[in-house]
Design a protein around this motif. Sequence first.
Motif, PDB file in Angstrom:
ATOM      1  N   ILE A  68       0.857  -1.192   0.000  1.00  0.00           N
ATOM      2  CA  ILE A  68       0.000   0.000   0.000  1.00  0.00           C
ATOM      3  C   ILE A  68       0.889   1.235   0.000  1.00  0.00           C
ATOM      4  CG2 ILE A  68      -1.749   1.306   1.253  1.00  0.00           C
ATOM      5  CD1 ILE A  68      -2.829  -1.281   2.349  1.00  0.00           C
ATOM      6  N   VAL A  69       0.706   2.094  -0.988  1.00  0.00           N
ATOM      7  CA  VAL A  69       1.505   3.302  -1.124  1.00  0.00           C
ATOM      8  C   VAL A  69       1.007   4.352  -0.122  1.00  0.00           C
ATOM      9  CG1 VAL A  69       2.214   5.145  -2.700  1.00  0.00           C
ATOM     10  CG2 VAL A  69       1.949   2.799  -3.542  1.00  0.00           C
ATOM     11  N   ARG A  70       1.927   5.041   0.523  1.00  0.00           N
ATOM     12  CA  ARG A  70       1.568   6.067   1.495  1.00  0.00           C
ATOM     13  C   ARG A  70       0.693   7.141   0.847  1.00  0.00           C
ATOM     14  NH1 ARG A  70       7.288   5.354   2.336  1.00  0.00           N
ATOM     15  NH2 ARG A  70       7.693   4.267   4.307  1.00  0.00           N
ATOM     16  N   PRO A  71      -0.292   7.665   1.588  1.00  0.00           N
ATOM     17  CA  PRO A  71      -1.215   8.647   0.986  1.00  0.00           C
ATOM     18  C   PRO A  71      -0.530   9.913   0.502  1.00  0.00           C
ATOM     19  CG  PRO A  71      -1.514   8.515   3.381  1.00  0.00           C
ATOM     20  CD  PRO A  71      -0.638   7.373   2.985  1.00  0.00           C
ATOM     21  N   GLU A  72       0.482  10.393   1.234  1.00  0.00           N
ATOM     22  CA  GLU A  72       1.150  11.627   0.809  1.00  0.00           C
ATOM     23  C   GLU A  72       1.962  11.407  -0.462  1.00  0.00           C
ATOM     24  OE1 GLU A  72       4.045   9.890   3.939  1.00  0.00           O
ATOM     25  OE2 GLU A  72       1.911   9.835   3.431  1.00  0.00           O
ATOM     26  N   ALA A 106      -1.802  11.118   6.093  1.00  0.00           N
ATOM     27  CA  ALA A 106      -2.208  12.339   5.414  1.00  0.00           C
ATOM     28  C   ALA A 106      -3.730  12.406   5.332  1.00  0.00           C
ATOM     29  CB  ALA A 106      -1.599  12.412   4.007  1.00  0.00           C
ATOM     30  N   ILE A 107      -4.221  13.598   5.090  1.00  0.00           N
ATOM     31  CA  ILE A 107      -5.649  13.841   4.873  1.00  0.00           C
ATOM     32  C   ILE A 107      -5.837  14.117   3.383  1.00  0.00           C
ATOM     33  CG2 ILE A 107      -7.629  15.277   5.472  1.00  0.00           C
ATOM     34  CD1 ILE A 107      -6.066  15.980   8.080  1.00  0.00           C
ATOM     35  N   HIS A 146      -9.076  10.830   6.330  1.00  0.00           N
ATOM     36  CA  HIS A 146      -7.782  10.736   7.013  1.00  0.00           C
ATOM     37  C   HIS A 146      -7.283   9.302   6.841  1.00  0.00           C
ATOM     38  CE1 HIS A 146      -5.417  12.702  10.468  1.00  0.00           C
ATOM     39  NE2 HIS A 146      -4.704  11.696  10.020  1.00  0.00           N
ATOM     40  N   GLN A 147      -6.047   9.143   6.396  1.00  0.00           N
ATOM     41  CA  GLN A 147      -5.508   7.822   6.111  1.00  0.00           C
ATOM     42  C   GLN A 147      -4.172   7.648   6.840  1.00  0.00           C
ATOM     43  OE1 GLN A 147      -5.473   7.094   1.844  1.00  0.00           O
ATOM     44  NE2 GLN A 147      -7.205   8.478   1.551  1.00  0.00           N
ATOM     45  N   ILE A 163      -8.647   4.202   7.907  1.00  0.00           N
ATOM     46  CA  ILE A 163      -9.287   5.320   7.223  1.00  0.00           C
ATOM     47  C   ILE A 163     -10.439   5.823   8.076  1.00  0.00           C
ATOM     48  CG2 ILE A 163     -10.469   6.048   5.102  1.00  0.00           C
ATOM     49  CD1 ILE A 163      -9.169   3.577   3.744  1.00  0.00           C
ATOM     50  N   TRP A 164     -10.568   7.131   8.202  1.00  0.00           N
ATOM     51  CA  TRP A 164     -11.742   7.696   8.872  1.00  0.00           C
ATOM     52  C   TRP A 164     -12.079   9.060   8.285  1.00  0.00           C
ATOM     53  CZ3 TRP A 164      -6.937   7.389  11.109  1.00  0.00           C
ATOM     54  CH2 TRP A 164      -6.366   8.562  11.606  1.00  0.00           C
TER      55      TRP A 164
END
Length: 341
Positions: A68-72, A106-107, A146-147, A163-164
């Motif tokens: 899973i690639v980081r969100p940022e 990150a959001i 938000h992840q 995730i939320w």
Amino acid sequence: MPVSRPRTMEDWLYVLPDCVSSESWTVATSQPKAQLLHRPCPWGGHLVKFDLKRIEIADAPENTANLIVRPEVRAAMSGMCAPGISGFQGSHTTIRSSEFVAPGEAIIESKTSSWLMHLCAVLFGEMSGKKLTHFFHDPQVPVVLHQKIRRNYPSEGDSAVAIWEEGGEVQEGFLLIRPDSEKGKFNVMFVMRILEGNFAPWATFQFRLLMEGAHRSTQFFLNRPNIRELREIDEKFYVTLSIQSFKRGLPMVPCSSKPTVTIDAGERLGLKLWRRYKTERRGAAGSKGKFFLSEYLTILVNALGEDIETFDTLDGLEVVPYQCIVRRSDWERVRMRFFDI
């Protein structure tokens, strides 16, 4: 006593120890490669679990925790994903904005249009909150989530993201990818919360269609164009720095007056005067603080006339005080100027 809503994978395992197992879950539909399960949610509503088996991932990284690639990183490299193929098959996902929180967190504000999402909306009704209702029903309205990434948890080789809904207390879930016993294949689990009254156990035929589509779409998503290159960028995005020892006292930093030592070799760089570094973080009751490399490196680099952002965490885990995390691009800039002389 109210149950706290989970914000990390550790939280999920704490409030719901069997969230990644089949215990305490009711099977809504079961196929050889996919199961849909559900159960009451301890903090209200209902939990739905997609359990997808034997997903084949081509060119998976050797360290499967990096799947899973980081969100940022996804946000920074969003141009690598062509429109229409960045999400589920037959979908269009666009990242509109992002807010960096910490390495691996990150959001993300994005818009997604997908037939699979629309089918979920039909089967599960409103998804616990206004924003996710828009997420399923209106592709023109963005959703802010938000992840937070977690590697090698709950088991070695696992890749997960919690995730939320940002700014709300209504929606949460997680995605977990776990290696299968057969090399190159993986089991994927997605858990989300819905309103309790919106799960229809009678929709067996529709659930079968949903799970068939979910398996195909997930297979496509995890093998989408440029994903191998994106994972490689993600693996190198940060660097972990460490200091081995300082048996003769704390390390030195440049100063303008009252030096502890002078280093003639540094004069041409304006770095002749040096003093012993003093920790700035305070301990309990104002006691002398511990040494943190993140703090020291920031002060050192600032004294050299550069800026660098340092971190004490990576992918949800704290590093030890004599280590710190920096973006590789930032470190290469500083290293090339001062440390490769």
